[in-house]
Scaffold this active site. Sequence first.
Site, PDB file in Angstrom:
ATOM      1  N   ASP A 224      38.700  40.834  33.967  1.00  0.00           N
ATOM      2  CA  ASP A 224      38.278  42.027  34.684  1.00  0.00           C
ATOM      3  C   ASP A 224      38.926  43.288  34.114  1.00  0.00           C
ATOM      4  O   ASP A 224      38.261  44.294  33.858  1.00  0.00           O
ATOM      5  CB  ASP A 224      38.649  41.878  36.157  1.00  0.00           C
ATOM      6  CG  ASP A 224      37.625  42.515  37.076  1.00  0.00           C
ATOM      7  OD1 ASP A 224      36.549  42.888  36.576  1.00  0.00           O
ATOM      8  OD2 ASP A 224      37.899  42.639  38.275  1.00  0.00           O
ATOM      9  N   ASP A 270      33.637  40.229  43.096  1.00  0.00           N
ATOM     10  CA  ASP A 270      34.836  40.662  43.802  1.00  0.00           C
ATOM     11  C   ASP A 270      34.896  40.110  45.217  1.00  0.00           C
ATOM     12  O   ASP A 270      35.924  40.225  45.884  1.00  0.00           O
ATOM     13  CB  ASP A 270      34.879  42.197  43.877  1.00  0.00           C
ATOM     14  CG  ASP A 270      34.918  42.830  42.505  1.00  0.00           C
ATOM     15  OD1 ASP A 270      35.514  42.219  41.610  1.00  0.00           O
ATOM     16  OD2 ASP A 270      34.348  43.918  42.333  1.00  0.00           O
TER      17      ASP A 270
END
Length: 362
Positions: A224, A270
């Site tokens: 990420d 997420d």
Amino acid sequence: MAEAESPLMTDSAANATLNATEAANATAKFVATPEGTAVAYGSLVLMALLPIFFGALRSVNCAKSKNSCDMPETITSRDAARFPIIASCTLFGLYLFFKIFSQAYINLLLSLYFFILGILALSHTLSPAMNKVFPANLPNKQYQLLFTQGTGETKEEIVNYEFDTKDLVCLAFSSVVGVWYLLKKHWIANNLFGLAFALNGVELLHLNNVSTGCILLGGLFVYDVFWVFGTNVMVTVARSFEAPIKLVFPQDLLEKGLAANNFAMLGLGDIVIPGIFIALLLRFDVSLKKNSRTYFYTSFLAYILGLGLTIYVMHTFKHAQPALLYLVPACIGFPVIVAVVKGELTEMFRACYRLCATVPSC
């Protein structure tokens, strides 16, 4: 793992991307009001919490389902270790596709693909609620979809799915939402599908132990940060990708109502990635048989704090943030601290062996 990987790898295209504003038109940039921003981000946080909370609750018993398509997919440590590499290849591949080919044609194919997946996911999500509201005086006929291969002793079941009238009603409603999304791409239809994908992911994707969860979250933490801060790949794909792989909420809702079009967004990765770890901790709580949900509530609170910090930093610096940069340390660190204080750290990392009595798929 093959069936479980596909939606999650696609989710990674929008994973960790929180976008402050979208262009209002080609020449002017929309500036959100403080009230509009607060409503948008507050709604995103609420929408993120719902699939995690209810998906975790449903994950406790989903392995007991008789339908093979409802059985949880178990993620092993090997799957967790290679997932960031697979996700990176998928993300970069999508980036190249959008650079080389027409964005309109790619999104048309993706829309058709997610139209089918969205209908099935939303139907599965609504099924428990339909069981409670379906009128008792209406006939509820049972059906079975069975595909086999071979004959006699070599006969093998490929698909064995049982459903009833209630499931057909859910499928009909989900199809209406699907047509609405396909024709209008409205943000409400997008969110209905996105919430369904997230809830199903948390419910049906099971980590086999806490160590595997740490490997998965740790790997995606690096993934990420690299793709958001190191390149423009993730942000580019997230903005180009017209599919319900992110939750969106307009920052100009107060000014334009349902026709609003300047969105803040949160990638489903997420939600799902921390969510399956939180769901594992809930199953661990259940396995302890202490009538307590300490680890679940601790990790759930940690997720709220991590997501809040993500929004704060993004809003302060006006730049897309890798949400897992903040969510991973919170979701792992808080439960580990609690386990150390309670003297249950070793037991927590051997959770799968304790969970087998509760969740047979371990």
